[in-house]
Design a protein around this motif. Structure first.
Motif, mmCIF file in Angstrom:
data_model
loop_
_atom_site.group_PDB
_atom_site.id
_atom_site.type_symbol
_atom_site.label_atom_id
_atom_site.label_comp_id
_atom_site.label_asym_id
_atom_site.label_seq_id
_atom_site.Cartn_x
_atom_site.Cartn_y
_atom_site.Cartn_z
ATOM 1 N N THR A 111 -2.813 -3.368 11.681
ATOM 2 C CA THR A 111 -4.075 -3.823 11.228
ATOM 3 C C THR A 111 -4.263 -2.865 9.770
ATOM 4 N N ASP A 112 -5.343 -3.200 8.957
ATOM 5 C CA ASP A 112 -5.697 -2.299 7.851
ATOM 6 C C ASP A 112 -6.772 -1.564 8.496
ATOM 7 N N ASP A 113 -7.385 -0.806 7.529
ATOM 8 C CA ASP A 113 -8.306 0.220 8.061
ATOM 9 C C ASP A 113 -9.572 -0.395 8.367
ATOM 10 N N ASN A 114 -9.870 -1.477 8.421
ATOM 11 C CA ASN A 114 -10.902 -2.207 8.815
ATOM 12 C C ASN A 114 -10.622 -2.960 10.305
ATOM 13 N N VAL A 163 -2.713 -7.758 9.476
ATOM 14 C CA VAL A 163 -2.019 -7.705 8.433
ATOM 15 C C VAL A 163 -0.755 -8.227 8.561
ATOM 16 N N GLN A 164 -0.220 -8.652 9.739
ATOM 17 C CA GLN A 164 0.882 -9.357 9.924
ATOM 18 C C GLN A 164 0.800 -10.086 11.365
ATOM 19 N N PRO A 165 2.035 -10.910 11.950
ATOM 20 C CA PRO A 165 2.083 -11.334 13.216
ATOM 21 C C PRO A 165 1.920 -10.315 14.318
ATOM 22 N N THR A 166 1.431 -10.871 15.429
ATOM 23 C CA THR A 166 1.356 -9.926 16.708
ATOM 24 C C THR A 166 2.717 -10.212 17.586
ATOM 25 N N THR A 167 3.033 -9.442 18.151
ATOM 26 C CA THR A 167 4.176 -9.489 19.261
ATOM 27 C C THR A 167 3.516 -9.340 20.499
ATOM 28 N N SER A 168 3.914 -10.227 21.455
ATOM 29 C CA SER A 168 3.466 -10.182 22.884
ATOM 30 C C SER A 168 4.484 -10.252 23.866
ATOM 31 N N LEU A 169 4.249 -9.151 24.979
ATOM 32 C CA LEU A 169 5.199 -9.049 26.101
ATOM 33 C C LEU A 169 4.295 -9.187 27.348
ATOM 34 N N LYS A 224 5.456 -7.745 2.719
ATOM 35 C CA LYS A 224 5.773 -6.951 1.474
ATOM 36 C C LYS A 224 4.475 -6.789 0.434
ATOM 37 N N ASN A 225 3.346 -7.246 0.848
ATOM 38 C CA ASN A 225 2.218 -6.956 -0.150
ATOM 39 C C ASN A 225 1.294 -6.189 0.190
ATOM 40 N N LEU A 226 1.586 -5.224 1.077
ATOM 41 C CA LEU A 226 0.661 -4.377 1.514
ATOM 42 C C LEU A 226 0.730 -2.967 0.536
ATOM 43 N N SER A 227 -0.580 -2.552 0.297
ATOM 44 C CA SER A 227 -0.916 -1.499 -0.694
ATOM 45 C C SER A 227 -0.795 -0.248 0.095
ATOM 46 N N SER A 228 -0.332 0.772 -0.562
ATOM 47 C CA SER A 228 -0.233 2.296 -0.117
ATOM 48 C C SER A 228 -1.621 2.551 0.534
ATOM 49 N N GLY A 229 -1.469 3.109 1.848
ATOM 50 C CA GLY A 229 -2.777 3.471 2.423
ATOM 51 C C GLY A 229 -2.758 3.945 3.917
ATOM 52 N N ASN A 230 -4.017 3.979 4.625
ATOM 53 C CA ASN A 230 -3.883 3.841 5.907
ATOM 54 C C ASN A 230 -4.180 2.836 6.738
ATOM 55 N N TYR A 231 -3.258 2.673 7.729
ATOM 56 C CA TYR A 231 -3.344 1.371 8.798
ATOM 57 C C TYR A 231 -3.266 2.160 9.998
ATOM 58 N N TYR A 232 -3.324 0.936 11.071
ATOM 59 C CA TYR A 232 -3.434 1.149 12.477
ATOM 60 C C TYR A 232 -2.336 0.407 13.271
ATOM 61 N N LEU A 233 -1.720 1.131 14.096
ATOM 62 C CA LEU A 233 -0.783 0.176 15.017
ATOM 63 C C LEU A 233 -1.784 0.056 16.199
ATOM 64 N N ILE A 258 -9.747 -5.927 29.260
ATOM 65 C CA ILE A 258 -8.804 -5.517 28.122
ATOM 66 C C ILE A 258 -9.229 -3.966 27.542
ATOM 67 N N ARG A 259 -7.907 -3.583 27.320
ATOM 68 C CA ARG A 259 -8.069 -2.020 26.546
ATOM 69 C C ARG A 259 -7.222 -2.255 25.278
ATOM 70 N N ASN A 260 -8.117 -1.698 24.265
ATOM 71 C CA ASN A 260 -7.520 -1.382 22.753
ATOM 72 C C ASN A 260 -6.926 0.101 22.500
ATOM 73 N N LYS A 261 -5.918 0.067 22.043
ATOM 74 C CA LYS A 261 -5.472 1.403 21.539
ATOM 75 C C LYS A 261 -5.242 1.189 20.340
ATOM 76 N N TYR A 262 -5.591 2.442 19.249
ATOM 77 C CA TYR A 262 -5.408 2.175 17.686
ATOM 78 C C TYR A 262 -4.757 3.684 17.617
ATOM 79 N N ILE A 263 -3.429 3.513 16.942
ATOM 80 C CA ILE A 263 -2.689 4.761 16.437
ATOM 81 C C ILE A 263 -2.834 4.687 14.780
ATOM 82 N N ARG A 264 -3.455 5.734 14.061
ATOM 83 C CA ARG A 264 -3.716 5.320 12.678
ATOM 84 C C ARG A 264 -2.059 6.026 12.112
ATOM 85 N N ILE A 265 -1.536 5.275 11.256
ATOM 86 C CA ILE A 265 -0.431 5.396 10.382
ATOM 87 C C ILE A 265 -0.816 5.335 9.141
#
Length: 414
Positions: free
Chosen positions: A52-55, A59-65, A83-92, A102-109
């Motif tokens: 995801t973006d910083d908000n 920003v790309q498709p989701t993978t499900s297991l 390919k169109n991502l700008s340099s910056g902070n994102y989240y896994l 449901i539990r959400n976990k965000y790892i900043r990258i």
């Protein structure tokens, strides 16, 4: 009743992530290794992950297991494909559910953007009066990629999504071609009614292909060919050259009868007409100068003109006189500098210095484009594309096709 309360599942799965680590750095097209342990007191049913973006917007498709057990150890991978991502902070973003909670976990990258570069040159030329050949550059040679049935009106390029556009004028359809395999993504059929044209111009901006029609309509088509914008010219005027920027669509119009013209603006949100000004100039190129002004390059009775148009005041004035001869095309360097293909050769116009100087003398160049990445100037002369270095104007290389070049487009990697 007490037994029912004890059986109710109120606990969301726990998520522990060991890879990637917080603030880890990646680049577009890298692969992210994901290592995580998900546990639940009942059962883990599904785990989803994406970027995801910083908000926190994907920003790309989701993978499900999918699973059916209490404890899950995951080793998976996600390829950064946008390919169109700008340099910056994102989240896994990792999301786990037990079917109820449901539990959400965000790892900043941090992701570094793809370096912009020229990928391909597409060149259009008539094979005969009813067929257009499209050539591409391969090992410094222009080779034929594909052909299609049409006459020529205009072309445009969408580097962000890899789409090449072309439209005929009297009998050729509007086509959207995939630049990777040359397949036709969609098309708008022409309604042929000679001696009157059907299409007048196309212009790509902000994920819409704007198209002007002889019947008075201006439409904007999205990536799938659906109409997302519509405007209609006032009675008895015909939309021709178009340009979209900011809040407005700018349009040069001809009249149903007479030689005078009308320059007008439409709102990009509603399509409603904003204002008009009378003109005697047939517009060749429109380009932004500031938030409230645009440059308009064109010809009055085959004499080149450079005008600066004030949006708020709905007025324009001649920014700088042009030597005797016509303007054929204009390449935009920046908001103050332009290279003008003219009868006498190529002129450099510097608005901030109020100067117009001869950049390259020679035969009339019909088309001109500037590659800001390599600082090279591409120009068309007959059946040849010539590349000059900028700003010194030295010759770099040239390519030719069997027939006269109608147009060409520069495709970038994003």
């Amino acid at each position: 009743m007490n037994s029912c309360k004890r059986d109710k599942d109120n606990e969301a799965p726990n998520i522990t992530v060991s890879k990637p680590y917080e603030n880890q750095q990646f680049s577009v097209y890298d692969t992210i290794t994901i290592k995580a342990i998900i546990g639940d007191e009942t059962v883990v049913e599904q785990v989803d992950f994406t970027i995801t973006d910083d908000n926190k917007v994907p920003v790309q498709p989701t993978t499900s297991l999918f699973f059916s057990q209490k404890d899950v150890s995951i080793t998976s991978y996600i390829h950064i494909t946008n390919k169109n991502l700008s340099s910056g902070n994102y989240y896994l973003w990792i999301r786990a559910t037990d079917g109820t909670n449901i539990r959400n976990k965000y790892i900043r990258i941090f992701i570094y953007e793809l370096e912009r570069k020229l990928d391909q040159v597409f060149v259009f030329g008539y094979a005969d009066t009813t067929t257009i050949n499209v050539y591409t550059l391969d090992s410094n040679i222009l080779i034929k990629a594909f052909d299609y049935h049409s006459d020529y009106c205009a072309t445009a390029i969408n580097s962000e999504f890899g789409i090449l556009y072309s439209c005929g004028k009297f009998y050729g359809n509007l086509f959207a071609f995939n630049t990777s395999d040359y397949s036709t993504l969609w098309g708008i059929p022409v309604v042929s009614n000679p001696p009157f044209p059907f299409f007048n111009d196309i212009f790509y901006c902000n994920k819409l292909l704007y198209t002007s029609f002889y019947n008075g309509f201006v439409r904007g088509y999205d990536l799938n060919g659906s109409v997302k914008y519509a405007a209609i010219a006032p009675n008895n005027i015909i939309p021709d050259k178009i340009y979209a920027k900011g809040n407005f669509l700018f349009c040069d119009h001809s009249l149903v009868s007479g030689s005078n013209r009308i320059f007008g603006l439409y709102y990009l949100v509603s399509g409603a007409s904003k204002q008009q000004i009378s003109s005697t100039m047939k517009v060749v190129t429109i380009s932004e100068q500031s938030n409230n002004s645009i440059f308009v390059f064109g010809n009055e009775n085959y004499q080149g003109k450079i005008y600066l148009y004030d949006i708020d005041g709905n007025g324009w004035w001649e920014s700088h006189p042009v030597p005797s001869g016509s303007i054929f095309d204009v390449a935009v360097i920046d908001n103050n500098n332009f290279l003008i293909a003219h009868t006498n050769g190529i002129y450099h116009y510097d608005y901030s210095m109020n100067s117009l100087t001869l950049f390259k003398a020679g035969n009339a160049f019909s088309k001109i484009k500037f590659d800001s990445v390599s600082q090279e100037l591409y120009v068309v002369s007959g059946n040849e594309i010539i590349v000059y270095n900028y700003p010194d104007g030295t010759f770099f290389k040239s390519y030719s096709i069997p027939n006269q070049i109608l147009d060409f487009q520069l495709l970038y990697n994003k």
